[in-house]
Design a protein around this motif. Structure first.
Motif, PDB file in Angstrom:
ATOM      1  N   THR A 181      -4.946   2.327  -3.949  1.00  0.00           N
ATOM      2  CA  THR A 181      -3.748   2.532  -3.138  1.00  0.00           C
ATOM      3  C   THR A 181      -3.186   1.228  -2.588  1.00  0.00           C
ATOM      4  O   THR A 181      -1.973   1.101  -2.382  1.00  0.00           O
ATOM      5  CB  THR A 181      -4.065   3.481  -1.967  1.00  0.00           C
ATOM      6  OG1 THR A 181      -5.183   2.957  -1.224  1.00  0.00           O
ATOM      7  CG2 THR A 181      -4.395   4.872  -2.474  1.00  0.00           C
ATOM      8  N   ASP A 182      -4.050   0.222  -2.357  1.00  0.00           N
ATOM      9  CA  ASP A 182      -3.569  -1.067  -1.844  1.00  0.00           C
ATOM     10  C   ASP A 182      -2.789  -1.842  -2.892  1.00  0.00           C
ATOM     11  O   ASP A 182      -2.069  -2.801  -2.556  1.00  0.00           O
ATOM     12  CB  ASP A 182      -4.748  -1.919  -1.348  1.00  0.00           C
ATOM     13  CG  ASP A 182      -5.389  -1.335  -0.105  1.00  0.00           C
ATOM     14  OD1 ASP A 182      -6.571  -1.617   0.150  1.00  0.00           O
ATOM     15  OD2 ASP A 182      -4.695  -0.568   0.616  1.00  0.00           O
TER      16      ASP A 182
ATOM     17  N   LYS B 114       0.846  -1.191   0.000  1.00  0.00           N
ATOM     18  CA  LYS B 114       0.000   0.000   0.000  1.00  0.00           C
ATOM     19  C   LYS B 114       0.882   1.242   0.000  1.00  0.00           C
ATOM     20  O   LYS B 114       1.780   1.361   0.824  1.00  0.00           O
ATOM     21  CB  LYS B 114      -0.905  -0.003   1.228  1.00  0.00           C
ATOM     22  CG  LYS B 114      -1.873   1.189   1.273  1.00  0.00           C
ATOM     23  CD  LYS B 114      -2.780   1.094   2.489  1.00  0.00           C
ATOM     24  CE  LYS B 114      -3.749   2.276   2.528  1.00  0.00           C
ATOM     25  NZ  LYS B 114      -4.663   2.197   3.692  1.00  0.00           N
ATOM     26  N   ASP B 115       0.625   2.155  -0.934  1.00  0.00           N
ATOM     27  CA  ASP B 115       1.470   3.345  -1.048  1.00  0.00           C
ATOM     28  C   ASP B 115       0.669   4.462  -1.725  1.00  0.00           C
ATOM     29  O   ASP B 115       0.675   4.589  -2.957  1.00  0.00           O
ATOM     30  CB  ASP B 115       2.735   3.035  -1.834  1.00  0.00           C
ATOM     31  CG  ASP B 115       3.739   4.176  -1.818  1.00  0.00           C
ATOM     32  OD1 ASP B 115       4.795   4.049  -2.461  1.00  0.00           O
ATOM     33  OD2 ASP B 115       3.451   5.215  -1.179  1.00  0.00           O
ATOM     34  N   PRO B 116      -0.042   5.283  -0.966  1.00  0.00           N
ATOM     35  CA  PRO B 116      -0.880   6.335  -1.577  1.00  0.00           C
ATOM     36  C   PRO B 116      -0.081   7.425  -2.287  1.00  0.00           C
ATOM     37  O   PRO B 116      -0.639   8.180  -3.080  1.00  0.00           O
ATOM     38  CB  PRO B 116      -1.641   6.909  -0.377  1.00  0.00           C
ATOM     39  CG  PRO B 116      -0.798   6.590   0.816  1.00  0.00           C
ATOM     40  CD  PRO B 116      -0.140   5.277   0.504  1.00  0.00           C
ATOM     41  N   LYS B 117       1.236   7.515  -2.014  1.00  0.00           N
ATOM     42  CA  LYS B 117       2.049   8.561  -2.635  1.00  0.00           C
ATOM     43  C   LYS B 117       2.757   8.089  -3.914  1.00  0.00           C
ATOM     44  O   LYS B 117       3.458   8.882  -4.554  1.00  0.00           O
ATOM     45  CB  LYS B 117       3.099   9.072  -1.647  1.00  0.00           C
ATOM     46  CG  LYS B 117       2.515   9.845  -0.482  1.00  0.00           C
ATOM     47  CD  LYS B 117       3.611  10.434   0.389  1.00  0.00           C
ATOM     48  CE  LYS B 117       3.034  11.269   1.525  1.00  0.00           C
ATOM     49  NZ  LYS B 117       4.110  11.854   2.370  1.00  0.00           N
TER      50      LYS B 117
ATOM     51  N   GLU C 234      -8.406   6.297  -8.021  1.00  0.00           N
ATOM     52  CA  GLU C 234      -9.097   6.208  -6.740  1.00  0.00           C
ATOM     53  C   GLU C 234      -9.428   4.751  -6.409  1.00  0.00           C
ATOM     54  O   GLU C 234      -9.922   4.002  -7.256  1.00  0.00           O
ATOM     55  CB  GLU C 234     -10.375   7.049  -6.785  1.00  0.00           C
ATOM     56  CG  GLU C 234     -11.081   7.168  -5.448  1.00  0.00           C
ATOM     57  CD  GLU C 234     -12.278   8.093  -5.498  1.00  0.00           C
ATOM     58  OE1 GLU C 234     -13.019   8.160  -4.507  1.00  0.00           O
ATOM     59  OE2 GLU C 234     -12.462   8.745  -6.560  1.00  0.00           O
TER      60      GLU C 234
ATOM     61  N   ALA D  13      -0.748  -0.282  -5.165  1.00  0.00           N
ATOM     62  CA  ALA D  13       0.131   0.736  -5.749  1.00  0.00           C
ATOM     63  C   ALA D  13       1.411   0.148  -6.296  1.00  0.00           C
ATOM     64  O   ALA D  13       1.799   0.390  -7.435  1.00  0.00           O
ATOM     65  CB  ALA D  13       0.448   1.813  -4.711  1.00  0.00           C
TER      66      ALA D  13
ATOM     67  N   LEU E   6      -2.168   7.644  -9.007  1.00  0.00           N
ATOM     68  CA  LEU E   6      -2.980   6.466  -8.728  1.00  0.00           C
ATOM     69  C   LEU E   6      -4.457   6.768  -8.961  1.00  0.00           C
ATOM     70  O   LEU E   6      -4.940   7.876  -8.663  1.00  0.00           O
ATOM     71  CB  LEU E   6      -2.789   6.034  -7.278  1.00  0.00           C
ATOM     72  CG  LEU E   6      -1.668   5.037  -6.972  1.00  0.00           C
ATOM     73  CD1 LEU E   6      -1.430   4.986  -5.473  1.00  0.00           C
ATOM     74  CD2 LEU E   6      -1.988   3.660  -7.516  1.00  0.00           C
TER      75      LEU E   6
END
Length: 580
Positions: free
Chosen positions: A504-505, A478-481, A501, A507, A499
């Protein structure tokens, strides 16, 4: 033999406006212009990287040497050089008037019938390679044996040229598939070709048609590439003109400012010198007046000496005058000055060298044209195994990213202020295309950027804020950035792909065991928005299918947008940066 002498070695056609070279070979004027232009272009491209050092070492030295570059034409037959006047270029070549007149005579002259040799020919037969009059055509050339022959009006179509074997004098109608050459029947039966696979020309051509698809595709790609060159040359030519105009304005502005400083300094020095000279002239003038006055008084006192001696009262007055004179002379002597002109010192040679080297011109290395992406059904040959450098080998190449591009990536990373710098920790071109070498220099858990450069001109990569798993089996992180990006080799414009919507899981993912093999991979997105393998043996497994977890621009092809093709990439380098 005569036909060969009248054929241009470049266009392999009859000479048009022939010009003669120093080696006595001839070329069409337009062909000579093409050869000269290509040679000049090659030479100019070779000297382009040398311009910066030449101009910056001595700004006053002009680029006159570049005007003389390629001031010659290389004969395509014997490779001899024919010197040309750089200002005239191809116009400096001499037209071969004799050959031109011969060609005009052949073109305008009428030919006799190749059958009866009595009447003038009116038509050419392509298959017979001869010309016929109307009577011979009607009487016997209409027979069954000539039913498939094609006739054309005189001079409207070139007749087929038969090639004759230089050893046996026979027409070469057989093609050796092993050596890929035309041969005659005698060569096929008795010479070195007797055990080779030999086919008649028609069968050989038919056989080659089956395998010519890739060749046709290659021609289409080259044609597309040339169109790209034409379009980019036109666009970049205008851009170069605009940018050069801006640089010229900047040079004028900066150097005129410097000239203003020099002129101001000159005026100040001249004003100071003139003021000093005026002041000293005034001193000399005042001293002259004082000295003249004292000399006049001394003369009067000397003349009054005898008169004063006869009269005691006058004598006393005279002695008082002498005392006052001596006092005045003594006071004046303390003010006597003899000033000199000031001295001017300046290291002219050293300052001249500094001024001559003033200002820096940087000539960027011209970029190469990126290749068009291949067809999806085009299977590229496996990449050649390259020599691998040992870990820690000294770097002999610059990074693909400049400082401005690194700062842009750091800004997108949102690491806070002050922004830490990106450090290059791995470069496959120097450290070797092996995952082991990458793992030895990679620090786990640190924000990381992977940049891929392909030989087709595409540069792209991805970022992870949590780093990659470099030893365990493949797993998602997981990496939202996280984000992907592409860099234009020409405009140096960076484009970021964020990414989608809800993804993020998914990524990033990395580890060992990619594609049910032992390959190691670092990747982004659920279905390989981007996957990069480091080992030489598994490079072909790298791929891109942008749009699964990262935003794809509207109308773009997900399989070709990022790298030009889905897989089978030809790698130039892989670079890994980290925030340490």
């Amino acid at each position: 033999m005569i036909a060969e002498e009248l054929t241009c070695p470049v266009c392999v056609d009859t000479f048009v406006n022939p010009v003669i070279l120093k080696c006595s070979h001839n070329l069409c004027l337009t062909c000579a212009e093409q050869v000269y232009s290509f040679r000049k272009l090659q030479s100019l491209q070779r000297i382009e990287p040398q311009k910066s050092s030449q101009v910056n070492e001595r700004a006053t030295s002009s680029s006159s040497s570049s005007a003389d570059v390629a001031a010659s034409i290389k004969c395509p037959v014997c490779s001899a050089l024919t010197p040309l006047n750089p200002e005239k270029g191809i116009k400096d070549l001499t037209e071969n008037l004799v050959l031109r007149n011969v060609l005009q005579e052949i073109a305008s002259g009428s030919r006799q019938c190749g059958c009866c040799s009595k009447s003038l020919a009116v038509k050419d037969c392509i298959e017979c390679k001869a010309s016929f009059c109307s009577d011979c055509l009607d009487s016997w050339h209409t027979g069954a044996a000539f039913r498939g022959h094609q006739t054309t009006a005189m001079g409207t179509c070139k007749m087929k040229k038969s090639k004759t074997c230089g050893k046996h004098g026979e027409e070469m109608k057989i093609f050796c598939m092993d050596d890929q050459v035309l041969i005659c029947s005698h060569c096929a039966l008795f010479s070195a070709h007797k055990n080779h696979t030999c086919l008649p020309l028609s069968e050989a051509a038919e056989s080659m048609k089956k395998s010519s698809e890739d060749l046709v595709w290659s021609v289409e790609r080259e044609q597309s590439q040339l169109i790209n060159v034409q379009e980019m040359s036109s666009s970049l030519s205008r851009q170069v003109q605009e940018d050069t105009t801006k640089v010229l304005d900047e040079v004028e502005r900066n150097l005129n400012c410097l000239i203003g400083v020099l002129e101001s300094r000159r005026d100040a020095l001249v004003k100071m010198l003139k003021s000093d000279m005026k002041e000293k002239e005034e001193i000399f003038a005042l001293q002259g007046i004082t000295v003249s006055h004292l000399l006049s008084q001394a003369d009067k006192l000397r003349k009054a000496e005898q008169d004063a001696a006869a009269d005691p009262e006058c004598y006393l007055s005279w002695t008082d005058d002498i005392k006052r004179f001596l006092k005045s002379a003594k006071e004046a002597s303390s003010f006597w000055k003899f000033p000199k002109a000031p001295l001017f010192t300046m290291d002219l040679d050293e300052n001249k060298k500094l001024l001559e080297a003033l200002g820096m011109l940087t000539f960027p290395v011209p970029d190469e044209l990126p290749q068009r992406p291949p067809r999806e059904d085009f299977v590229a040959p496996p990449p050649k195994r390259e020599a691998q450098a040992h870990p820690g080998a000294p770097s002999n190449r610059r990074s693909f990213l400049n400082e401005a591009e690194k700062q842009q990536l750091v800004q997108w990373m949102e690491l806070g202020s002050p922004s830490p710098p990106l450090q290059l920790v791995f470069q496959a071109a120097n450290d070797g295309f092996t995952f082991a070498n990458f793992r030895a220099q990679y620090q786990k858990g640190k924000p990381s950027v992977c940049v891929v450069s392909l030989k087709n001109g595409f540069i792209f990569g991805g970022y992870t804020s949590v780093g990659w798993n470099v030893s365990d089996p493949v797993c998602f992180t997981k990496d939202p950035k996280a984000f992907l990006f592409r860099l234009s080799r020409y405009t140096r414009k960076l484009t970021r792909f964020k990414l989608l919507e809800g993804h993020t899981d998914l990524a990033t993912w990395s580890g060992r065991g990619y594609h049910s093999s032992d390959a190691h991979v670092v990747a982004w997105g659920q279905n390989c928005d981007l996957a990069v393998c480091f080992d030489q043996a598994s490079l072909a497994l790298s791929c891109s299918n942008l749009g699964e977890s990262y935003k794809l621009p509207d109308g773009a092809d997900p399989r070709t947008f990022l790298a030009g093709s889905y897989s089978n990439w030809s790698f130039e380098d892989i670079e890994v940066y980290q925030v340490l």
